[in-house]
Write an enzyme that holds these catalytic residues in place. Sequence first.
Site, PDB file in Angstrom:
ATOM      1  N   ASP A 452      -7.760 -18.346  29.828  1.00 26.46           N
ATOM      2  CA  ASP A 452      -8.535 -16.901  29.273  1.00 26.46           C
ATOM      3  C   ASP A 452      -7.746 -15.436  29.973  1.00 26.46           C
ATOM      4  OD1 ASP A 452      -9.841 -14.894  28.916  1.00 26.46           O
ATOM      5  OD2 ASP A 452     -11.845 -15.583  29.391  1.00 26.46           O
ATOM      6  N   HIS A 453      -7.120 -14.922  28.022  1.00 29.46           N
ATOM      7  CA  HIS A 453      -6.736 -13.937  28.258  1.00 29.46           C
ATOM      8  C   HIS A 453      -6.882 -12.064  29.302  1.00 29.46           C
ATOM      9  CE1 HIS A 453      -1.996 -12.008  28.601  1.00 29.46           C
ATOM     10  NE2 HIS A 453      -2.051 -11.940  27.687  1.00 29.46           N
ATOM     11  N   ARG A 454      -8.301 -12.503  28.743  1.00 27.24           N
ATOM     12  CA  ARG A 454      -8.817 -11.115  29.655  1.00 27.24           C
ATOM     13  C   ARG A 454      -9.032 -10.904  31.606  1.00 27.24           C
ATOM     14  NH1 ARG A 454     -15.386 -13.022  27.580  1.00 27.24           N
ATOM     15  NH2 ARG A 454     -14.483 -14.858  28.589  1.00 27.24           N
TER      16      ARG A 454
END
Length: 483
Positions: A452-454
């Site tokens: 998850d790039h968040r």
Amino acid sequence: MSRIKEFNLPDLGEGLTEGEILAWLVKVGDVIELNQPIVEVETAKAAVEIPAKWAGEVRSIFHPEGSTVEVGTPIIAIDTDPGAGPVPESTTSAATSDLPTPSAASLAAVQVAPPEGMVEPGLIGGVTPGGRTAVLVGYGPRTTPAKRRPRKPPAPARADHGVVVGDKNLPVAAKPAPQVHDRPRVGGPVLAKPPVRKVAKDLGVDLAALVGSGPLGSITREDVQRAVAGSTAVAEPLAAAPVTSGTSFGADREQRIPVKGVRRLTAENMSRSAFTAPHVTEFLTVDVTRTMKALDRLRGRREWRDVRVSPLLLVAKAVLLAVRRHPMVNSTWAGDEIVVKEYVNLGIAAATERGLIVPNIKDAGRLTLRELADALTGLVQTAKAGKTSPADMSGGTLTITNVGVFGVDTGTPILPPGESAILAFGAVRELPWVHKGKVRPRQVTTLGLSFDHRIIDGELGSKFLRDIGDFLADPEAALLAWT
């Protein structure tokens, strides 16, 4: 008090709203004991055996195998005192006669069904009659209203040379074909812009044979296209390809599989995850020859001879050690905050006859290598037998999917909802590899990490994947260096 007790389908503690009856384990006339399994029900996560709430004799079974039943619906009737003789007719409906008659005020308080798009009571994300929110354990309630894409009205069928309006087929005036000179053009050059000339050349249209409709009689792109359409309109239609006698492409050669249970839950979770968490996937090819040799030495030890040892064991150990070095990987996006978890419930994706499930090993980071091996073996055997409980599939924090067992090199896995990373472990193959300056046959695999790039940026994701690869390249050295 009535001897006949009706047993309702219970909520198994995972926000269950309905379940499919897979198999009855008892039949009418059977004498059963307290807590004896009486029915196997498939929920959205697993097949679960439900025990009897009372001892006695089975008098009625209300729903056959294969039927879907809502929570709270009676599924079986049990005579709790079969030795007392025949049951009087007046007691056959006592289960309902004992209930108080509803008052006018209570009937007036009954709420009508909500409008389309809203969450109904008892559905996932809705409020149950007890006031709690019905959720699947580990996934949390949905806070956004359901949305349904408006359907487009079906387009009316078109005839070859007319327009369908209602039930009438009205003719439509055909566009006149561009005029063609009966004699060669006299005087001046043909007026047409360079792009139009190129289109005409590509389509094989002679500009000199056209009358332009543009300014000063110039030829436009539309003139060229109409010329092409006009020349093809008079061509004889091609004969349709013959259809082999007896060939059909209808419902008799199609199979329709109902989407329910595990498959429905998987579809909902994967769709929600794919369009909620911005996925990034990185790959790393690793020489795992030393890992394979370490497994051989482990199998040869006396205390490990009765233990199932596979490459997945050391991959799991590598992930757990890498999490200690990069704890942010083991976290959850919670909207206005990131929840970093100090425990690792390690999920192992397992393909079963009912679909993909992801049971997890609770607090796997605290287990020794032997305990981890036993937990993996038990998890896989339980999943293959279809006996995985809902609790075993709830609360996962990090997942491994072993696509290598299918002969696949790697993949781009989708994150389970609520998790920030998932590792794909590919097949181990013997490949040419540069080792100590020479090309030698080595055991090689490819890892794929989706995150998850968040939460996880490129640097953190790359370091986490690199540490897993370093462990698998030389597990003994990594253990000495990191522990």
